[in-house]
Design a protein around this motif. Structure first.
Motif, PDB file in Angstrom:
ATOM      1  N   TYR B  64      32.530  -4.986 -50.816  1.00 39.31           N
ATOM      2  CA  TYR B  64      33.902  -5.483 -50.665  1.00 39.31           C
ATOM      3  C   TYR B  64      34.413  -6.036 -52.000  1.00 39.31           C
ATOM      4  CZ  TYR B  64      32.982  -5.272 -45.635  1.00 39.31           C
ATOM      5  OH  TYR B  64      32.675  -4.853 -44.374  1.00 39.31           O
ATOM      6  N   ASP B  65      35.743  -6.130 -52.078  1.00 41.14           N
ATOM      7  CA  ASP B  65      36.367  -6.690 -53.274  1.00 41.14           C
ATOM      8  C   ASP B  65      36.538  -8.198 -53.205  1.00 41.14           C
ATOM      9  OD1 ASP B  65      36.655  -4.393 -54.765  1.00 41.14           O
ATOM     10  OD2 ASP B  65      38.506  -3.821 -53.726  1.00 41.14           O
ATOM     11  N   SER B  66      36.500  -8.735 -51.997  1.00 47.18           N
ATOM     12  CA  SER B  66      36.725 -10.183 -51.870  1.00 47.18           C
ATOM     13  C   SER B  66      35.980 -10.711 -50.656  1.00 47.18           C
ATOM     14  CB  SER B  66      38.217 -10.477 -51.708  1.00 47.18           C
ATOM     15  OG  SER B  66      38.647 -10.082 -50.414  1.00 47.18           O
ATOM     16  N   LEU B  67      35.724 -12.027 -50.670  1.00 47.76           N
ATOM     17  CA  LEU B  67      35.061 -12.659 -49.528  1.00 47.76           C
ATOM     18  C   LEU B  67      35.894 -12.545 -48.249  1.00 47.76           C
ATOM     19  CD1 LEU B  67      32.807 -14.306 -48.238  1.00 47.76           C
ATOM     20  CD2 LEU B  67      33.876 -16.376 -49.129  1.00 47.76           C
ATOM     21  N   PRO B  68      37.220 -12.819 -48.299  1.00 43.68           N
ATOM     22  CA  PRO B  68      37.984 -12.702 -47.046  1.00 43.68           C
ATOM     23  C   PRO B  68      37.861 -11.331 -46.394  1.00 43.68           C
ATOM     24  CG  PRO B  68      39.290 -13.834 -48.694  1.00 43.68           C
ATOM     25  CD  PRO B  68      38.039 -13.368 -49.388  1.00 43.68           C
ATOM     26  N   GLU B  69      37.810 -10.288 -47.209  1.00 45.90           N
ATOM     27  CA  GLU B  69      37.620  -8.953 -46.622  1.00 45.90           C
ATOM     28  C   GLU B  69      36.225  -8.816 -46.012  1.00 45.90           C
ATOM     29  OE1 GLU B  69      39.274  -5.549 -49.163  1.00 45.90           O
ATOM     30  OE2 GLU B  69      39.319  -7.265 -50.543  1.00 45.90           O
ATOM     31  N   ALA B  70      35.232  -9.357 -46.712  1.00 46.27           N
ATOM     32  CA  ALA B  70      33.843  -9.196 -46.261  1.00 46.27           C
ATOM     33  C   ALA B  70      33.579  -9.914 -44.941  1.00 46.27           C
ATOM     34  CB  ALA B  70      32.878  -9.698 -47.335  1.00 46.27           C
ATOM     35  N   ILE B  71      34.321 -10.990 -44.676  1.00 45.45           N
ATOM     36  CA  ILE B  71      34.080 -11.766 -43.456  1.00 45.45           C
ATOM     37  C   ILE B  71      35.218 -11.616 -42.452  1.00 45.45           C
ATOM     38  CG2 ILE B  71      32.623 -13.497 -44.599  1.00 45.45           C
ATOM     39  CD1 ILE B  71      35.127 -15.327 -44.656  1.00 45.45           C
ATOM     40  N   GLY B  72      36.104 -10.655 -42.706  1.00 45.20           N
ATOM     41  CA  GLY B  72      37.307 -10.524 -41.883  1.00 45.20           C
ATOM     42  C   GLY B  72      37.045 -10.433 -40.398  1.00 45.20           C
ATOM     43  N   ASP B  73      35.963  -9.784 -39.999  1.00 45.74           N
ATOM     44  CA  ASP B  73      35.686  -9.592 -38.573  1.00 45.74           C
ATOM     45  C   ASP B  73      34.744 -10.654 -37.995  1.00 45.74           C
ATOM     46  OD1 ASP B  73      33.498  -8.808 -40.019  1.00 45.74           O
ATOM     47  OD2 ASP B  73      33.013  -7.090 -38.742  1.00 45.74           O
ATOM     48  N   GLY B 107      30.783 -11.779 -31.307  1.00 44.84           N
ATOM     49  CA  GLY B 107      31.331 -11.286 -32.565  1.00 44.84           C
ATOM     50  C   GLY B 107      30.357 -11.476 -33.710  1.00 44.84           C
ATOM     51  N   PRO B 108      30.629 -10.832 -34.833  1.00 49.58           N
ATOM     52  CA  PRO B 108      29.748 -10.944 -35.994  1.00 49.58           C
ATOM     53  C   PRO B 108      29.738 -12.355 -36.578  1.00 49.58           C
ATOM     54  CG  PRO B 108      31.223  -9.048 -36.207  1.00 49.58           C
ATOM     55  CD  PRO B 108      31.727  -9.874 -35.063  1.00 49.58           C
ATOM     56  N   LEU B 109      28.591 -12.738 -37.127  1.00 49.12           N
ATOM     57  CA  LEU B 109      28.387 -14.073 -37.701  1.00 49.12           C
ATOM     58  C   LEU B 109      27.940 -13.899 -39.148  1.00 49.12           C
ATOM     59  CD1 LEU B 109      26.197 -15.372 -34.735  1.00 49.12           C
ATOM     60  CD2 LEU B 109      28.634 -15.844 -35.093  1.00 49.12           C
ATOM     61  N   ALA B 110      28.546 -14.656 -40.072  1.00 49.07           N
ATOM     62  CA  ALA B 110      28.227 -14.460 -41.489  1.00 49.07           C
ATOM     63  C   ALA B 110      27.494 -15.653 -42.079  1.00 49.07           C
ATOM     64  CB  ALA B 110      29.515 -14.219 -42.272  1.00 49.07           C
ATOM     65  N   VAL B 111      26.506 -15.342 -42.922  1.00 47.27           N
ATOM     66  CA  VAL B 111      25.951 -16.347 -43.821  1.00 47.27           C
ATOM     67  C   VAL B 111      26.230 -15.851 -45.231  1.00 47.27           C
ATOM     68  CG1 VAL B 111      23.969 -17.728 -44.495  1.00 47.27           C
ATOM     69  CG2 VAL B 111      24.119 -16.818 -42.170  1.00 47.27           C
ATOM     70  N   VAL B 112      26.916 -16.666 -46.012  1.00 49.32           N
ATOM     71  CA  VAL B 112      27.386 -16.257 -47.330  1.00 49.32           C
ATOM     72  C   VAL B 112      26.551 -16.934 -48.407  1.00 49.32           C
ATOM     73  CG1 VAL B 112      29.383 -16.192 -48.861  1.00 49.32           C
ATOM     74  CG2 VAL B 112      29.717 -16.059 -46.375  1.00 49.32           C
ATOM     75  N   PHE B 113      26.062 -16.133 -49.356  1.00 48.80           N
ATOM     76  CA  PHE B 113      25.277 -16.654 -50.474  1.00 48.80           C
ATOM     77  C   PHE B 113      26.040 -16.394 -51.773  1.00 48.80           C
ATOM     78  CE2 PHE B 113      21.202 -17.555 -48.395  1.00 48.80           C
ATOM     79  CZ  PHE B 113      21.339 -16.853 -47.216  1.00 48.80           C
ATOM     80  N   GLY B 114      26.119 -17.405 -52.623  1.00 50.71           N
ATOM     81  CA  GLY B 114      26.874 -17.286 -53.857  1.00 50.71           C
ATOM     82  C   GLY B 114      26.074 -16.711 -55.017  1.00 50.71           C
ATOM     83  N   ARG B 115      26.638 -16.860 -56.208  1.00 47.58           N
ATOM     84  CA  ARG B 115      26.025 -16.325 -57.425  1.00 47.58           C
ATOM     85  C   ARG B 115      24.708 -17.029 -57.751  1.00 47.58           C
ATOM     86  NH1 ARG B 115      30.772 -17.281 -56.657  1.00 47.58           N
ATOM     87  NH2 ARG B 115      32.428 -15.762 -57.019  1.00 47.58           N
ATOM     88  N   GLU B 116      23.826 -16.314 -58.447  1.00 49.57           N
ATOM     89  CA  GLU B 116      22.522 -16.879 -58.789  1.00 49.57           C
ATOM     90  C   GLU B 116      22.652 -18.221 -59.505  1.00 49.57           C
ATOM     91  OE1 GLU B 116      23.281 -13.639 -59.295  1.00 49.57           O
ATOM     92  OE2 GLU B 116      21.500 -12.352 -59.155  1.00 49.57           O
TER      93      GLU B 116
END
Lengths: 243, 243
Positions: B64-73, B107-116
């Motif tokens: 994805y190009d952005s976080l909002p798109e990646a977690i949209g659903d 619905g889908p559940l997200a865990v988001v990990f940032g940059r190293e």
């Protein structure tokens, strides 16, 4: 600190990088005592590179010729096992295992990890009081050595921290009276804007209350909301004047 | 299976090897859905090499190009954070976080990990309902990306397995009556060998009982012990004959 009691024992590790990664995993969770039984290469540049700031654990690591020597002073010994063996050895998952371990009275406590490919031999398991299993995907139980050390170290840290490991910033909810003033203000504005039927406000207001109560707004947030309501009222009255 | 609902989202990962290691960590715990936001290099040979059998997750990974798109659903989003921030965001430890996550309805559940190096930005945190923190050694919180993914994936698996994750081989203790016959036999032999004073057997027998009861011997073990006692009796009687 009970983590001080833990000895992580790695048996015949083939890749020195795994020793370094295991040391790093241990240190991130506050473990400090690494013991090595017949490591294939140690010390080694790969171990130091992978330790990445946990090289003090490598410097202090103790090297032994056999498992019995490595655990000689330990009052309890758990053997990490990827396979679920059908016979003989009592087996507990990592969480249960570390609780059992930490419940054993004074003295050093060992968690023993076997070779990368073949794990622990039956002779080595004879020295363990029980097996520690990290429950993994049965179709892909390819947890590598350092990852297994990470999970077990994490469980050890969690077990010693107990509940409330993380100090979450506590919301300081506004007092109920402040909230009531806000709800009254909200209702006034909703009626004034014509959004709410003043003859039957109950249902919609209840929904609003439920939602804001879930949010447990603090005083600052209540102030912001009321400021917003006031600005709506100003807009309303200037619109009235224009008429 | 509730693990099917989980999306692991990695933001701007610098080292493709970390993407591969994260995929492997996920798969060992039964997670299958990887989403990448602006990965620096992907696909990449290092990612495939580190995935080591989990390359199906890489093949299916969505970019994805952005976080909002990646977690949209996604119906709930937790952001992994190494730092404990003092303000604003509610923060729960990994164990608590995954319970909260899995408790959210369909619905889908997200865990988001940032940059190293720098983790998640405040703008990215604005998209998270709460922060997930892996409690680490405050003096060395150097948990790398794949290790953090491993711990969180492990907690997710543990949360879905519930208690009794490991099927330990259940000991089948011998019935009490069998144990009593053994204790009687033991006492007889201990007296016969002169080890036990028949006038005051209580204390020593109690110690023996305590120890064997802790061991909860099964029928086979009781048979072995009694066979041993019988062989001692034979030795005894042949010694008597020799006199």
């Amino acid at each position: 600190m009970s983590l001080e009691r833990i000895r992580v024992v790695l048996i015949e590790t083939s890749h020195p990088g795994n020793i370094g990664a295991a040391a790093r995993a241990m240190k991130t969770m506050g473990l400090g005592h690494l013991r090595l039984v017949r490591p294939r290469y140690f010390p080694h540049a790969d171990a130091t590179a992978m330790a990445s700031g946990a090289d003090d654990l490598l410097t202090r690591a103790e090297v032994y010729d056999s498992l019995p020597e490595a655990i000689g002073d330990c009052v309890a010994v758990a053997g990490a096992s990827a396979r679920l063996r059908t016979h003989h050895w009592p087996t507990y998952d990592a969480r249960d295992s570390v609780r059992r371990l930490l419940a054993v009275g004074d003295g050093p406590l060992a968690v023993v990890f076997g070779r990368e490919r073949t794990g622990l031999s039956n002779e080595e398991l004879d020295h363990c009081q029980w097996l520690l299993n990290v429950p993994a995907n049965p179709d892909y139980a390819s947890l590598n050595l350092a990852m297994a050390v990470q999970v077990v170290s994490y469980e050890l840290r969690m077990a010693t921290l107990g509940e409330g490991a993380v100090d979450s910033p506590q919301p300081e909810p506004a007092p109920a009276a402040e909230l009531e003033r806000f709800y009254a203000h909200l209702e006034t504005v909703m009626v004034a804007t014509g959004f709410l039927n003043p003859d039957n406000p109950r249902h919609l207001m209840r929904r609003m209350r439920l939602m804001f109560n879930r949010a447990t707004p603090d005083q600052n947030e209540v102030n912001i909301l009321r400021g917003l309501l006031t600005s709506v009222e100003r807009l309303q009255s200037s619109a009235d004047e224009d008429r």
